[in-house]
Design a protein around this motif. Structure first.
Motif, PDB file in Angstrom:
ATOM      1  N   HIS A 157       0.781  -1.214  -0.090  1.00  0.00           N
ATOM      2  CA  HIS A 157       0.015   0.013   0.019  1.00  0.00           C
ATOM      3  C   HIS A 157       0.800   1.303   0.009  1.00  0.00           C
ATOM      4  N   GLU A 158       1.844   1.335   0.875  1.00  0.00           N
ATOM      5  CA  GLU A 158       2.819   2.387   1.201  1.00  0.00           C
ATOM      6  C   GLU A 158       3.427   2.547  -0.237  1.00  0.00           C
ATOM      7  N   TRP A 159       4.039   1.581  -0.928  1.00  0.00           N
ATOM      8  CA  TRP A 159       4.791   1.460  -2.232  1.00  0.00           C
ATOM      9  C   TRP A 159       3.977   2.133  -3.422  1.00  0.00           C
ATOM     10  N   MET A 160       2.474   1.682  -3.284  1.00  0.00           N
ATOM     11  CA  MET A 160       1.744   2.175  -4.341  1.00  0.00           C
ATOM     12  C   MET A 160       1.438   3.832  -4.034  1.00  0.00           C
ATOM     13  N   VAL A 161       1.021   4.008  -2.957  1.00  0.00           N
ATOM     14  CA  VAL A 161       0.825   5.580  -2.585  1.00  0.00           C
ATOM     15  C   VAL A 161       2.080   6.324  -2.870  1.00  0.00           C
ATOM     16  N   GLN A 162       3.326   5.758  -2.619  1.00  0.00           N
ATOM     17  CA  GLN A 162       4.611   6.644  -2.722  1.00  0.00           C
ATOM     18  C   GLN A 162       4.672   6.775  -4.126  1.00  0.00           C
ATOM     19  N   HIS A 163       4.765   5.859  -5.076  1.00  0.00           N
ATOM     20  CA  HIS A 163       4.862   5.894  -6.639  1.00  0.00           C
ATOM     21  C   HIS A 163       3.783   6.701  -7.122  1.00  0.00           C
ATOM     22  N   PHE A 164       2.578   6.789  -6.978  1.00  0.00           N
ATOM     23  CA  PHE A 164       1.623   7.598  -7.351  1.00  0.00           C
ATOM     24  C   PHE A 164       1.616   9.032  -7.011  1.00  0.00           C
ATOM     25  N   ASP A 165       1.985   9.240  -5.658  1.00  0.00           N
ATOM     26  CA  ASP A 165       2.129  10.693  -5.010  1.00  0.00           C
ATOM     27  C   ASP A 165       3.096  11.306  -5.881  1.00  0.00           C
ATOM     28  N   ALA A 166       4.321  10.589  -5.944  1.00  0.00           N
ATOM     29  CA  ALA A 166       5.692  11.154  -6.553  1.00  0.00           C
ATOM     30  C   ALA A 166       5.602  11.460  -8.002  1.00  0.00           C
ATOM     31  N   HIS A 167       4.291  10.925  -8.732  1.00  0.00           N
ATOM     32  CA  HIS A 167       4.474  11.285 -10.169  1.00  0.00           C
ATOM     33  C   HIS A 167       3.497  12.451 -10.308  1.00  0.00           C
ATOM     34  N   PRO A 168       3.936  13.481 -11.265  1.00  0.00           N
ATOM     35  CA  PRO A 168       3.416  14.626 -11.530  1.00  0.00           C
ATOM     36  C   PRO A 168       1.758  14.629 -12.249  1.00  0.00           C
ATOM     37  N   SER A 169       1.627  13.476 -12.831  1.00  0.00           N
ATOM     38  CA  SER A 169       0.378  13.528 -13.588  1.00  0.00           C
ATOM     39  C   SER A 169      -0.956  13.108 -12.509  1.00  0.00           C
ATOM     40  N   PHE A 170      -0.681  12.562 -11.001  1.00  0.00           N
ATOM     41  CA  PHE A 170      -1.578  12.139 -10.144  1.00  0.00           C
ATOM     42  C   PHE A 170      -1.537  13.038  -9.072  1.00  0.00           C
ATOM     43  N   GLU A 171      -2.855  13.262  -8.350  1.00  0.00           N
ATOM     44  CA  GLU A 171      -3.044  13.475  -7.252  1.00  0.00           C
ATOM     45  C   GLU A 171      -4.124  12.405  -6.243  1.00  0.00           C
ATOM     46  N   ARG A 172      -3.746  12.505  -5.007  1.00  0.00           N
ATOM     47  CA  ARG A 172      -4.406  11.367  -4.145  1.00  0.00           C
ATOM     48  C   ARG A 172      -5.780  12.048  -4.049  1.00  0.00           C
ATOM     49  N   VAL A 173      -6.636  10.915  -4.207  1.00  0.00           N
ATOM     50  CA  VAL A 173      -8.265  11.667  -3.744  1.00  0.00           C
ATOM     51  C   VAL A 173      -8.429  11.291  -2.185  1.00  0.00           C
ATOM     52  N   GLY A 174      -9.174  12.583  -1.709  1.00  0.00           N
ATOM     53  CA  GLY A 174      -9.194  12.495  -0.296  1.00  0.00           C
ATOM     54  C   GLY A 174     -10.316  11.412   0.174  1.00  0.00           C
ATOM     55  N   GLU A 175     -10.206  11.345   1.633  1.00  0.00           N
ATOM     56  CA  GLU A 175     -10.949  10.061   1.840  1.00  0.00           C
ATOM     57  C   GLU A 175     -12.415  10.234   1.802  1.00  0.00           C
ATOM     58  N   VAL A 176     -12.962  11.475   2.239  1.00  0.00           N
ATOM     59  CA  VAL A 176     -14.428  11.985   1.930  1.00  0.00           C
ATOM     60  C   VAL A 176     -15.139  11.252   0.715  1.00  0.00           C
ATOM     61  N   GLU A 177     -14.081  11.832  -0.503  1.00  0.00           N
ATOM     62  CA  GLU A 177     -14.603  11.394  -1.698  1.00  0.00           C
ATOM     63  C   GLU A 177     -14.280  10.139  -2.106  1.00  0.00           C
ATOM     64  N   GLN A 178     -13.372   9.356  -1.746  1.00  0.00           N
ATOM     65  CA  GLN A 178     -13.017   7.995  -1.758  1.00  0.00           C
ATOM     66  C   GLN A 178     -14.099   7.307  -1.466  1.00  0.00           C
ATOM     67  N   GLU A 179     -14.675   7.523   0.021  1.00  0.00           N
ATOM     68  CA  GLU A 179     -15.642   6.528   0.567  1.00  0.00           C
ATOM     69  C   GLU A 179     -17.063   6.998  -0.150  1.00  0.00           C
ATOM     70  N   ALA A 180     -17.292   7.888  -0.523  1.00  0.00           N
ATOM     71  CA  ALA A 180     -18.554   8.484  -1.410  1.00  0.00           C
ATOM     72  C   ALA A 180     -18.549   7.477  -2.627  1.00  0.00           C
ATOM     73  N   ASP A 181     -17.424   6.945  -3.129  1.00  0.00           N
ATOM     74  CA  ASP A 181     -17.339   6.411  -4.495  1.00  0.00           C
ATOM     75  C   ASP A 181     -17.876   4.885  -4.511  1.00  0.00           C
ATOM     76  N   PRO A 182     -18.825   4.758  -5.225  1.00  0.00           N
ATOM     77  CA  PRO A 182     -19.640   3.386  -4.999  1.00  0.00           C
ATOM     78  C   PRO A 182     -18.701   2.247  -5.732  1.00  0.00           C
ATOM     79  N   CYS A 183     -17.823   2.871  -6.549  1.00  0.00           N
ATOM     80  CA  CYS A 183     -16.649   1.546  -6.741  1.00  0.00           C
ATOM     81  C   CYS A 183     -15.718   1.143  -5.818  1.00  0.00           C
ATOM     82  N   VAL A 184     -15.669   1.908  -4.667  1.00  0.00           N
ATOM     83  CA  VAL A 184     -14.593   1.376  -3.564  1.00  0.00           C
ATOM     84  C   VAL A 184     -15.400   0.380  -2.846  1.00  0.00           C
ATOM     85  N   GLY A 185     -16.632   0.588  -2.538  1.00  0.00           N
ATOM     86  CA  GLY A 185     -17.313  -0.509  -1.723  1.00  0.00           C
ATOM     87  C   GLY A 185     -17.313  -1.840  -2.679  1.00  0.00           C
ATOM     88  N   ILE A 186     -17.474  -1.833  -3.899  1.00  0.00           N
ATOM     89  CA  ILE A 186     -17.619  -2.988  -4.829  1.00  0.00           C
ATOM     90  C   ILE A 186     -16.153  -3.642  -4.829  1.00  0.00           C
TER      91      ILE A 186
END
Ligand code: SAM
Length: 271
Positions: A211-240
């Protein structure tokens, strides 16, 4: 091995018709300027120059591709036995979803599973009739055998996808095996290439280090930003993703933790 993997030299030459037969459209010449010329070979010349053809070129023309009316928009990288695909399909019935899996027998299993579900949905709609059971369920989902570490841009054009799922990827615990992980700096660039601005990479694992490895690599990439927890938990795909993947179910049985992280594809800066 990769020698037996079939992949198109370019996304425009990928024949999706056998995966999504209900979306086949008649071949019309109107879009011709967008299509490669029919006599174009399936591989580039080494110099990258367009090969020259004459009228008496005896090379047989490749069969015309059967086009489908939509592009794949959602990809499940290392889909395993297809639990996520099957659960997502009815929630986005107008979107083409593709599972990519490297193991031959597992890919075949998912293919058979999709065919059976399509037939079942059709039979159900015929017996129940009307709107009670729509006939078209699972027509929007397909599976392909592929090594996603190597051939992703062969299947998808730039900015084609809106969602990429990376669910419970193999952890490859040992440091010398880390290069086999399906998230790396290079692969983050490939995911960025195939995703459109605003598109989301969904990741989940029960391995904290991964998990930390994936976060570190996407965080370090200029084309990505992490999605906040509220938005994350509201996304139906996350539950699925948490409950419907085969690995997610296994982790549930063992009462393990599931670590989720989502990353948004940012707009490219203007030059
Ligand atoms: N995503 C599924 C789930 O959550 O139940 C399966 C997870 S399983 C631990 C990882 C899967 O990724 C396996 O089925 C494996 O064969 C597949 N895989 C590993 N490397 C791959 C690659 N380079 N390309 C495609 N699939 C790959």
């Amino acid at each position: 091995s990769d020698h037996q993997l079939i992949y198109p030299p370019h996304p425009d030459q990928m024949d999706w018709s056998s995966l999504y037969p209900h979306y086949i459209v008649e071949n019309k010449p109107q879009n011709q300027k967008d299509q490669p010329p029919p006599s174009q070979p399936s591989s580039q010349t080494v110099s990258g120059e367009s090969p020259v053809y004459s009228d008496n070129d005896s090379t047989p023309e490749p069969p015309a591709l059967r086009r489908i009316s939509k592009d794949v928009e959602v990809a499940d990288i290392g889909c395993g036995f297809g639990g996520l695909l099957i659960a997502l399909a009815p929630t986005m019935p107008d979107t083409l979803i593709l599972g990519l899996e490297i193991r031959v027998s597992v890919t075949q299993f998912v293919e058979d599973r999709i065919k059976a579900l399509r037939a079942q949905s059709l039979a159900q709609s015929e017996t129940e009739g009307g709107d009670a059971a729509p006939a078209g369920l699972y027509r929007n989902v397909g599976v392909l055998r592929a090594n996603t570490m190597k051939f992703l841009p062969n299947f998808f054009r730039k900015a084609q996808l809106s969602k990429v799922f990376i669910c419970f990827p193999d952890p490859h615990f040992k440091a010398r095996k880390h290069k086999q992980r399906i998230v790396s700096a290079t692969l983050a660039s490939e995911y960025a290439y195939v995703l459109r601005a605003g598109g989301i990479v969904y990741t989940i694992t029960d391995v904290p280090d991964l998990h930390e490895w994936m976060v570190q690599h996407f965080d370090a990439h200029p084309s990505f930003e992490r999605v906040g927890e509220v938005e994350q938990e509201a996304d139906p795909c996350v539950g699925i993703m948490r409950t419907e993947t085969e690995e997610g179910k296994k982790v549930e049985r063992h009462k393990g933790a599931k670590h989720v992280a989502l990353f948004r594809r940012l707009e490219d800066p203007e030059w």
